[in-house]
Structures are given as structure tokens and as C-alpha cells.
Write a protein that holds these residues in place. Structure first.
Motif, short mmCIF file in Angstrom:
data_model
loop_
_atom_site.label_atom_id
_atom_site.label_comp_id
_atom_site.label_asym_id
_atom_site.label_seq_id
_atom_site.Cartn_x
_atom_site.Cartn_y
_atom_site.Cartn_z
N ALA A 1 11.15 -8.80 -16.40
CA ALA A 1 10.77 -10.21 -16.39
C ALA A 1 12.01 -11.10 -16.52
O ALA A 1 12.99 -10.76 -17.17
N ARG A 2 11.93 -12.27 -15.94
CA ARG A 2 13.05 -13.21 -15.89
C ARG A 2 13.09 -14.04 -17.18
O ARG A 2 12.13 -14.69 -17.56
N VAL A 3 14.25 -14.04 -17.86
CA VAL A 3 14.40 -14.80 -19.10
C VAL A 3 15.55 -15.80 -19.02
O VAL A 3 15.87 -16.47 -20.01
N GLY A 4 16.19 -15.88 -17.88
CA GLY A 4 17.29 -16.82 -17.71
C GLY A 4 17.91 -16.66 -16.34
O GLY A 4 17.29 -16.11 -15.42
N MET A 5 19.16 -17.11 -16.25
CA MET A 5 19.85 -17.07 -14.98
C MET A 5 21.34 -16.84 -15.24
O MET A 5 21.91 -17.40 -16.18
N VAL A 6 21.96 -16.01 -14.43
CA VAL A 6 23.40 -15.77 -14.50
C VAL A 6 23.98 -16.00 -13.12
O VAL A 6 23.62 -15.31 -12.16
N GLN A 7 24.84 -17.01 -13.01
CA GLN A 7 25.47 -17.36 -11.75
C GLN A 7 24.48 -17.38 -10.57
O GLN A 7 24.71 -16.79 -9.53
N GLY A 8 23.35 -18.03 -10.81
CA GLY A 8 22.40 -18.25 -9.75
C GLY A 8 21.40 -17.14 -9.50
O GLY A 8 20.55 -17.27 -8.62
N ARG A 9 21.45 -16.05 -10.27
CA ARG A 9 20.47 -14.98 -10.08
C ARG A 9 19.71 -14.74 -11.38
O ARG A 9 20.20 -15.05 -12.47
N PRO A 10 18.50 -14.18 -11.29
CA PRO A 10 17.69 -13.98 -12.49
C PRO A 10 18.34 -13.03 -13.49
O PRO A 10 18.99 -12.05 -13.12
N LEU A 11 18.17 -13.36 -14.76
CA LEU A 11 18.60 -12.51 -15.87
C LEU A 11 17.34 -11.93 -16.49
O LEU A 11 16.40 -12.66 -16.80
N THR A 12 17.28 -10.61 -16.65
CA THR A 12 16.05 -9.95 -17.07
C THR A 12 16.07 -9.54 -18.54
O THR A 12 17.12 -9.50 -19.18
N VAL A 13 14.88 -9.23 -19.04
CA VAL A 13 14.74 -8.70 -20.40
C VAL A 13 15.65 -7.49 -20.60
O VAL A 13 16.38 -7.39 -21.58
N SER A 14 15.60 -6.56 -19.67
CA SER A 14 16.39 -5.34 -19.77
C SER A 14 17.88 -5.64 -19.87
O SER A 14 18.60 -5.05 -20.70
N GLU A 15 18.37 -6.58 -19.07
CA GLU A 15 19.80 -6.90 -19.08
C GLU A 15 20.22 -7.51 -20.40
O GLU A 15 21.30 -7.19 -20.94
N VAL A 16 19.39 -8.38 -20.96
CA VAL A 16 19.71 -9.01 -22.24
C VAL A 16 19.76 -7.96 -23.36
O VAL A 16 20.70 -7.92 -24.15
N VAL A 17 18.74 -7.12 -23.42
CA VAL A 17 18.69 -6.10 -24.47
C VAL A 17 19.85 -5.13 -24.35
O VAL A 17 20.51 -4.79 -25.35
N LYS A 18 20.12 -4.68 -23.14
CA LYS A 18 21.22 -3.72 -22.95
C LYS A 18 22.57 -4.34 -23.32
O LYS A 18 23.43 -3.66 -23.90
N TYR A 19 22.77 -5.60 -22.99
CA TYR A 19 24.04 -6.23 -23.34
C TYR A 19 24.24 -6.24 -24.84
O TYR A 19 25.28 -5.81 -25.35
N TYR A 20 23.25 -6.74 -25.59
CA TYR A 20 23.41 -6.84 -27.03
C TYR A 20 23.44 -5.47 -27.71
O TYR A 20 24.12 -5.29 -28.73
N ALA A 21 22.74 -4.51 -27.15
CA ALA A 21 22.73 -3.17 -27.74
C ALA A 21 23.98 -2.38 -27.40
O ALA A 21 24.55 -1.69 -28.26
N ASN A 22 24.43 -2.45 -26.15
CA ASN A 22 25.45 -1.53 -25.67
C ASN A 22 26.85 -2.12 -25.55
O ASN A 22 27.82 -1.37 -25.43
N THR A 23 26.95 -3.46 -25.57
CA THR A 23 28.26 -4.08 -25.40
C THR A 23 28.68 -4.89 -26.62
O THR A 23 29.80 -4.76 -27.10
N GLU A 24 27.77 -5.73 -27.14
CA GLU A 24 28.15 -6.60 -28.24
C GLU A 24 28.08 -5.90 -29.59
O GLU A 24 28.56 -6.44 -30.59
N GLY A 25 27.49 -4.72 -29.67
CA GLY A 25 27.58 -3.97 -30.91
C GLY A 25 26.30 -3.64 -31.62
O GLY A 25 26.32 -3.12 -32.74
N GLY A 26 25.14 -3.94 -31.00
CA GLY A 26 23.89 -3.54 -31.64
C GLY A 26 23.85 -2.04 -31.88
O GLY A 26 23.44 -1.56 -32.93
N VAL A 27 24.29 -1.29 -30.87
CA VAL A 27 24.46 0.16 -31.00
C VAL A 27 25.93 0.52 -30.77
O VAL A 27 26.56 1.19 -31.58
N HIS A 28 26.47 0.05 -29.66
CA HIS A 28 27.86 0.31 -29.30
C HIS A 28 28.60 -1.00 -29.11
O HIS A 28 28.03 -1.97 -28.60
#
Length: 239
Positions: A116-143
Motif C-alpha cells: 500500500a502507498r504511504v508516501g512518495m519518493v522522487q515522484g513514485r509511490p513509497l510503500t509500507v514494505s519500503e518504510v518498514v525495511k528501511y527503518y529495520a534494516n538500514t536505520e538500526g531497528g535490526v541492522h
């Protein structure tokens, strides 16, 4: 009849109930929570919904009749009346308006919700999966890791600027957490009402729950008695 199943699925049910409760707690009043506590929602959502074998799918195999209805108002560019909806934003995120109510149509399938669409990144949809993966795997939620995809690069560029000034960006995890907790509550309630048991060790008592089962702690919270420590390695019910 209560299904009979292996101990690993029983453990999954316990973990599912605890995880949904944790998501619910962390998602309440996001404006008063600090960034670290909000970040902790990401690995919980990843575990429930996005891992290779999501915990949700593991537990609902024994309960296919229980609905999981994700009610989300997918993001769309706000119409502020100034005609600038098409301006080149780097990224935009939804807020509490993402959380749907009973009147909103439900997404019954997990794949539809995480897409599902929760925002936009440089003109394309940003999804639930992308948001969760970013915070979990890049910003430090998990890694804590070097960004690997374009979305992660963009969010990583913005995060240090906001650090110490605002949690507005990361509060999206709380809004998604609220949607998830609402969707999974019927399944959680089904588990607590009729948990998987091992008939070799669990016996239904006259109060309607299973002696020696992990759900005893939950039943005690809503029953007149209290769980008392007998001091002998066992527990007893004090009436």
C-alpha cells in the motif's frame, strides 16, 4: 476441537500475541515517544509481516477462518488549493490520516497491505514494505547498514537533519503499527480464547483455561483470582 500441533507453532502463537501487544503499546501517542522507542516498531512489523516466513502467516495456518483486515487510507497528494501538488518534492510521507476506520474498505491480503502507498519518493509511490525495511534494516531497528536502494539513500539523507529536532518522520511507524494491531487483534483474541495445546501436559480446568499453559497469565488478568507464587517452583491461584 482444539487443534493439536507441534511445540514450535505453540511458541509462535505466544510470540505473536506478545508482539501484537508490543506494537500496540509503542504505537500509542507517538508524539510523546522518543525516536528510539518508535524505531523499535520497525523490527516488530518486519517480523509479523515482511520476513521470509512472516509470523502472521505461521499462526494463521491453524486459524484460516479468522479475518485479518488492514484498514489503511492510502496516501495521496493533499490538495491545498494552490495547484502545487506536482512540485518536485524529494519525498513525502503520510501521517495519522493513514489509519483507517471501520467505514474504510479493508485490504484482506497481506501482500496488498505491505504494497500500500504511504508516501512518495522522487515522484513514485513509497510503500509500507519500503518504510518498514528501511527503518529495520538500514536505520538500526535490526541492522544499522549502508543504504543499498534509492529509497534508503533518500531517507538516510533526511534522518540526520531531523535527529534531535523532530520525530515527525519516524512517527509513520506508529501509524502503521496502529493499523497492524487493529488488523491482527481478532487473530490475537482467537489465540487467547482457544490456544493450541499439548494434550500430554495441558488440562482444561474448571475456570475455562489450561493449567500450565502460557495463556494462564492472560486469563489471570481478567479473572477474579490472582496468580500467586507458592515459593515451591509452582504457581497457585489465590481466590
Amino acid at each position: 476441537m482444539t487443534p493439536k500441533i507441534g511445540p514450535e507453532t505453540m511458541l509462535a502463537e505466544w510470540l505473536f500475541v506478545e508482539t501484537v501487544a508490543d506494537v500496540r503499546r509503542r504505537s500509542q501517542d507517538p508524539g510523546v515517544r522518543d525516536r528510539y522507542e518508535l524505531l523499535g516498531i520497525a523490527p516488530l512489523l518486519r517480523k509479523l509481516l515482511i520476513d521470509a516466513h512472516p509470523l502472521l502467516n505461521t499462526v494463521r495456518t491453524a486459524r484460516p477462518e479468522v479475518p485479518t483486515e488492514f484498514r489503511i487510507r492510502q496516501w495521496s497528494a493533499p490538495d491545498d488549493g494552490r495547484g502545487d501538488a506536482d512540485l518536485p518534492y524529494l519525498f513525502r510521507l503520510g501521517g495519522p490520516e493513514l489509519v483507517g476506520g471501520p467505514e474504510d474498505p479493508a485490504l484482506p491480503k497481506l501482500k496488498h497491505f505491505i504494497g500500500a502507498r504511504v508516501g512518495m519518493v522522487q515522484g513514485r509511490p513509497l510503500t509500507v514494505s519500503e518504510v518498514v525495511k528501511y527503518y529495520a534494516n538500514t536505520e538500526g531497528g535490526v541492522h544499522f547498514a549502508v543504504p543499498k536502494v534509492e529509497t534508503d539513500h533518500i531517507l538516510s539523507e533526511v534522518a540526520p537533519v531531523l535527529l534531535g529536532h523532530s520525530t515527525g518522520q519516524i512517527e509513520i511507524l506508529a501509524h502503521l503499527g496502529t493499523i497492524v494491531a487493529d488488523a491482527l487483534t481478532p487473530l490475537r483474541d482467537s489465540i487467547l480464547a482457544s490456544p493450541l495445546i499439548d494434550t500430554r501436559i495441558h488440562r482444561l480446568n474448571d475456570r475455562g483455561f489450561y493449567d500450565g499453559h502460557w495463556t494462564t497469565d492472560y486469563q489471570a488478568k481478567v479473572s477474579p483470582g490472582a496468580i500467586a507464587d507458592t515459593g515451591s517452583g509452582f504457581v497457585g491461584v489465590r481466590l
